[in-house]
Scaffold this active site. Structure first.
Site, PDB file in Angstrom:
ATOM      1  N   GLY A  41       7.313 -31.516-106.951  1.00 20.60           N
ATOM      2  CA  GLY A  41       5.997 -30.746-106.798  1.00 20.60           C
ATOM      3  C   GLY A  41       5.475 -30.859-105.612  1.00 20.60           C
TER       4      GLY A  41
ATOM      5  N   ARG B  63      12.962 -28.360-109.250  1.00 17.31           N
ATOM      6  CA  ARG B  63      13.238 -29.654-109.876  1.00 17.31           C
ATOM      7  C   ARG B  63      14.477 -30.152-110.220  1.00 17.31           C
ATOM      8  NH1 ARG B  63       8.766 -32.883-110.029  1.00 17.31           N
ATOM      9  NH2 ARG B  63       6.656 -31.873-110.243  1.00 17.31           N
TER      10      ARG B  63
ATOM     11  N   ASP C 169      10.155 -40.199-105.552  1.00 18.31           N
ATOM     12  CA  ASP C 169      11.184 -41.179-105.895  1.00 18.31           C
ATOM     13  C   ASP C 169      12.360 -40.611-106.628  1.00 18.31           C
ATOM     14  OD1 ASP C 169       9.667 -40.602-108.120  1.00 18.31           O
ATOM     15  OD2 ASP C 169       9.365 -42.254-108.918  1.00 18.31           O
ATOM     16  N   ASP C 170      12.382 -39.734-107.379  1.00 19.24           N
ATOM     17  CA  ASP C 170      13.510 -39.099-108.063  1.00 19.24           C
ATOM     18  C   ASP C 170      14.455 -38.338-107.133  1.00 19.24           C
ATOM     19  OD1 ASP C 170      13.035 -40.249-110.550  1.00 19.24           O
ATOM     20  OD2 ASP C 170      11.846 -38.573-111.400  1.00 19.24           O
TER      21      ASP C 170
ATOM     22  N   LYS D 195       7.664 -37.555 -99.944  1.00 21.61           N
ATOM     23  CA  LYS D 195       6.587 -36.921-100.306  1.00 21.61           C
ATOM     24  C   LYS D 195       6.183 -36.969-101.896  1.00 21.61           C
ATOM     25  CE  LYS D 195       7.479 -33.980-103.535  1.00 21.61           C
ATOM     26  NZ  LYS D 195       7.959 -33.418-104.581  1.00 21.61           N
ATOM     27  N   THR D 196       4.875 -36.947-102.319  1.00 21.00           N
ATOM     28  CA  THR D 196       4.335 -36.695-103.479  1.00 21.00           C
ATOM     29  C   THR D 196       2.676 -37.224-103.384  1.00 21.00           C
ATOM     30  OG1 THR D 196       4.278 -37.403-105.861  1.00 21.00           O
ATOM     31  CG2 THR D 196       4.926 -39.181-104.319  1.00 21.00           C
TER      32      THR D 196
ATOM     33  N   ASP E 115       1.315 -37.845-105.898  1.00 22.34           N
ATOM     34  CA  ASP E 115       0.914 -39.113-106.536  1.00 22.34           C
ATOM     35  C   ASP E 115       0.790 -40.642-105.917  1.00 22.34           C
ATOM     36  OD1 ASP E 115       1.645 -37.245-108.424  1.00 22.34           O
ATOM     37  OD2 ASP E 115       3.158 -38.151-109.544  1.00 22.34           O
TER      38      ASP E 115
ATOM     39  N   MET F  51      -4.204 -35.756-111.827  1.00 24.40           N
ATOM     40  CA  MET F  51      -2.770 -35.837-111.556  1.00 24.40           C
ATOM     41  C   MET F  51      -2.130 -37.190-111.128  1.00 24.40           C
ATOM     42  SD  MET F  51      -0.543 -32.600-110.420  1.00 24.40           S
ATOM     43  CE  MET F  51      -0.382 -31.142-111.417  1.00 24.40           C
ATOM     44  N   GLY F  52      -0.930 -37.304-111.202  1.00 24.82           N
ATOM     45  CA  GLY F  52      -0.403 -38.457-110.717  1.00 24.82           C
ATOM     46  C   GLY F  52       0.241 -39.067-111.991  1.00 24.82           C
ATOM     47  N   ARG F  53       1.587 -38.650-112.043  1.00 26.68           N
ATOM     48  CA  ARG F  53       2.227 -38.466-113.284  1.00 26.68           C
ATOM     49  C   ARG F  53       2.470 -39.896-114.011  1.00 26.68           C
ATOM     50  NH1 ARG F  53       6.997 -35.344-113.828  1.00 26.68           N
ATOM     51  NH2 ARG F  53       7.219 -35.504-111.493  1.00 26.68           N
TER      52      ARG F  53
ATOM     53  N   GLY G  35      -5.104 -29.255-105.788  1.00 22.63           N
ATOM     54  CA  GLY G  35      -4.995 -30.101-104.565  1.00 22.63           C
ATOM     55  C   GLY G  35      -3.781 -30.050-103.943  1.00 22.63           C
TER      56      GLY G  35
HETATM   57  P1  FBP Z   1       6.266 -34.922-107.606  1.00 27.83           P
HETATM   58  O1  FBP Z   1       6.691 -36.408-107.986  1.00 27.83           O
HETATM   59  O2  FBP Z   1       7.552 -34.086-107.700  1.00 27.83           O
HETATM   60  O3  FBP Z   1       5.689 -34.979-106.232  1.00 27.83           O
HETATM   61  O4  FBP Z   1       5.254 -34.108-108.522  1.00 27.83           O
HETATM   62  C1  FBP Z   1       4.119 -34.953-108.826  1.00 27.83           C
HETATM   63  C2  FBP Z   1       3.434 -33.934-109.658  1.00 27.83           C
HETATM   64  O5  FBP Z   1       2.321 -33.363-108.997  1.00 27.83           O
HETATM   65  C3  FBP Z   1       2.680 -34.918-110.733  1.00 27.83           C
HETATM   66  O6  FBP Z   1       1.431 -35.210-110.453  1.00 27.83           O
HETATM   67  C4  FBP Z   1       2.600 -33.832-111.877  1.00 27.83           C
HETATM   68  O7  FBP Z   1       2.790 -34.734-113.248  1.00 27.83           O
HETATM   69  C5  FBP Z   1       3.807 -32.886-111.793  1.00 27.83           C
HETATM   70  O8  FBP Z   1       4.101 -33.007-110.382  1.00 27.83           O
HETATM   71  C6  FBP Z   1       3.478 -31.784-112.367  1.00 27.83           C
HETATM   72  O9  FBP Z   1       4.723 -30.933-112.433  1.00 27.83           O
HETATM   73  P2  FBP Z   1       4.990 -29.327-112.379  1.00 27.83           P
HETATM   74  O10 FBP Z   1       4.647 -28.928-111.104  1.00 27.83           O
HETATM   75  O11 FBP Z   1       6.403 -29.323-112.797  1.00 27.83           O
HETATM   76  O12 FBP Z   1       3.794 -29.050-113.502  1.00 27.83           O
END
Ligand code: FBP
Length: 550
Positions: free
Chosen positions: A81, A145, A175-176, A202-203, A205, A250-252, A426
């Site tokens: 992301g 991804r 992390d992934d 990076k993230t 989250d 957000m913040g998976r 954001g």
């Molecule tokens: P990353 O962990 O790859 O940085 O992505 C975070 C994120 O923004 C999460 O907060 C959110 O759940 C997800 O990506 C959304 O994914 P997508 O961009 O595929 O809709």
């Protein structure tokens, strides 16, 4: 020529700060190695899976004597992301490489890890880099991804790198993606392929952090954007006095974003998923808590408020967590049959396959949520929580609860809701000064790791609560952050997610204040990110970092 805004124009001239050790160019950096390291858990398993890179020492950089450096060609990949500051990492890499030798080249692989495998790339020249300095977004080279984990992908990547004379790759990811970077580093080192791999954290989250990686980039800017929006909504709520706003953030998985925004804005309610899991709360208990706050405010004549809901909440409610884990396994094994079914048959198929208790939980949910829980997993096997409308689910359930309370006479207010989801708003904002400086430093520092011949490391810039003069640059072996987790129905080595710790100061500060914030209208309005002006307005750090390092 594309038109750019006056702010972007002014921002292109901003010169990000660097840690002192890097200020005389990469060729003048001295490498200081620490003791060998261990993974955070499952040491034997991780060691067996990463025999070539496991146990490498931590690294700190210091200023040293400048030496002539050899040109190197490096490939960069943006993965996952978007997060504010990605372009600055690339700009830092570019400037770092040129400081080693002006003939060094930087290639950007396009649209994420796929670009490496499909040999889609562009050479990043000074003109391109200069147009993207201090801008948000990942549009310079794009992101994706795709999971890099198969030997065929590593081999195709090798061939493509060799064609371009690339001897090092930098993976900018969460992390992934950094787990994948480590797999790639291990494979290339184990097989003496001569391509080093370094990662950058990076993230938005905020869940890729530890003692040495004190923040993942983008978290600062994204939280400031969301907090500005929440502040604006709070003003609106307090002006109109007629809506409860349910805002999913957000913040998976981790609730860092929701918690940081609560600390910045003093919203009436913030649910913290990690607390829900620790207290083994049910959905009904969460609904009761929110309804109780709504009723208390109503008793004071305040039929309005703001509730923050972390995106990953659903996976932390124990009953839902078990359900999702079962669904993950089920969908991983029955993907083909499942994808061909109609909506109604999908629900029936799942309900029949689950054990009776889980089937009951699944069937108690509204159909929209049932289907959202069954949507395709992302390539890493994660539920796409951004697609699950928890904010609407809770607003609806709280509404029903209040209706029942009204009938019993324990609530006399009015309850109208608005729901929002802040995430994409954001992720591509122009980086704050913190992220602009931090990202540029992470990229520049990554070239120091590559110049020192390191592989399987993550770029680390720490002590960022202090001015950049005191920042510490170095590297941390990625294996050090790993443990084994169940993914796609299999045990896999992955970087351990840094969830909100309930014993740490950010949560404790929130917990000590939340009862007052719930009932009073004690809102703070952070306003928009300021890029130019007094340092106390422009050079802020997150409340999370401030409290963690206090
Ligand atoms: P990353 O962990 O790859 O940085 O992505 C975070 C994120 O923004 C999460 O907060 C959110 O759940 C997800 O990506 C959304 O994914 P997508 O961009 O595929 O809709």
């Amino acid at each position: 020529m594309t038109m750019i805004s006056p702010l972007q124009k002014a921002r292109l001239q901003y010169k990000p700060k660097l840690p002192v050790a890097l200020r005389n160019g990469i060729s003048a950096v001295k490498t200081v190695e620490g003791a060998p390291t261990q993974s955070v858990a499952d040491q034997d398993k991780i060691n067996a899976l990463f025999p070539a890179t496991y146990g490498s020492p931590q690294i700190v950089f210091e200023s040293g004597e400048a030496k002539a450096g050899k040109a190197i060609n490096v490939g960069v990949i943006l993965s996952g992301g978007q997060a504010p500051g990605g372009h600055n990492v690339i700009a830092g890499l570019f400037d770092g490489l040129k400081s080693i030798n002006k003939d060094s080249k930087l290639y950007g692989f396009l649209k994420g890890p796929d670009g490496l495998v499909k040999n889609e790339y562009m050479e990043l020249t000074a003109d391109i880099i200069d147009a993207y300095r201090n801008t948000g977004g990942f549009d310079m080279i794009g992101s994706g991804r795709t999971k890099l984990e198969k030997i065929e992908q590593f081999e195709t990547g090798r061939v493509n790198c060799e064609k371009l004379g690339i001897s090092a790759l930098v993976v900018i990811g969460g992390d992934d993606s950094n787990t994948n970077a480590c797999l790639l580093a291990e494979y290339y080192k184990h097989n003496n392929i001569g391509i080093n791999v370094v990662g950058c954290p990076k993230t938005i989250d905020g869940d890729l952090k530890n003692e040495f990686i004190e923040a993942s980039f983008g978290f600062d800017t994204a939280c400031r954007v969301y907090s500005e929006l929440i502040g604006n909504i709070q003003r609106d709520a307090n002006s109109a006095k007629k809506y409860w706003h349910f805002i999913k953030l957000m913040g998976r998985s981790a609730s860092h974003i929701a918690l940081e925004c609560a600390l910045q804005t003093h919203a009436n309610i913030c649910i913290v998923s990690e607390e829900v899991a620790a207290k083994k709360q049910t959905i009904a208990e969460i609904v009761d808590y929110i309804a109780d706050v709504v009723a208390k405010r109503a008793a004071k004549g305040c039929n309005f408020g703001v509730a923050l809901i972390p995106e990953g909440l659903i996976e932390f409610i124990p009953e839902m967590k078990t359900l999702i884990a079962e669904l993950n396994d089920l969908l991983a094994h029955e993907e083909k049959v499942f994808s061909d079914l109609s909506k109604e048959d999908k629900i029936k198929f799942i309900a029949d396959k689950l054990n009776p208790a889980l089937s009951k939980t699944f069937m108690s949910l509204p159909q929209t949520i049932q289907l959202q829980l069954c949507l395709d997993r992302d390539p890493h096997g994660n539920v796409q929580v951004s697609l699950i409308e928890t904010e609407k689910l809770l607003a609806e359930m709280v509404g029903s609860k209040l209706k029942a309370m009204k009938e019993q006479g324990s609530y006399k207010g009015k309850f109208s809701t608005q729901s929002h989801f802040f995430g994409y708003e954001g992720r591509c904002a122009a980086p704050s000064n913190y992220d602009a400086d931090y990202c540029y430093s992470l990229g520049y520092n990554a070239t120091a790791l590559l110049n020192a011949g390191k592989t399987g490391y993550m770029s680390s810039v720490r002590n960022t609560i202090n001015p950049a003069d005191q920042w510490i640059a170095g590297g941390i072996p990625i294996t050090m952050m790993m443990n084994m987790e169940r993914r796609h129905g299999e045990d896999k080595p992955v970087i351990q997610k840094a969830l909100v710790k309930l014993e740490d100061k950010p949560f404790k500060t929130f917990a000590a204040n939340r009862d007052v914030w719930a009932v009073e209208t004690d809102y703070v309005y952070p306003g928009p990110i300021q890029y130019f002006g007094p340092t106390e307005v422009c050079d802020l750090i997150t409340k999370t970092l401030e409290l963690e390092k206090a």
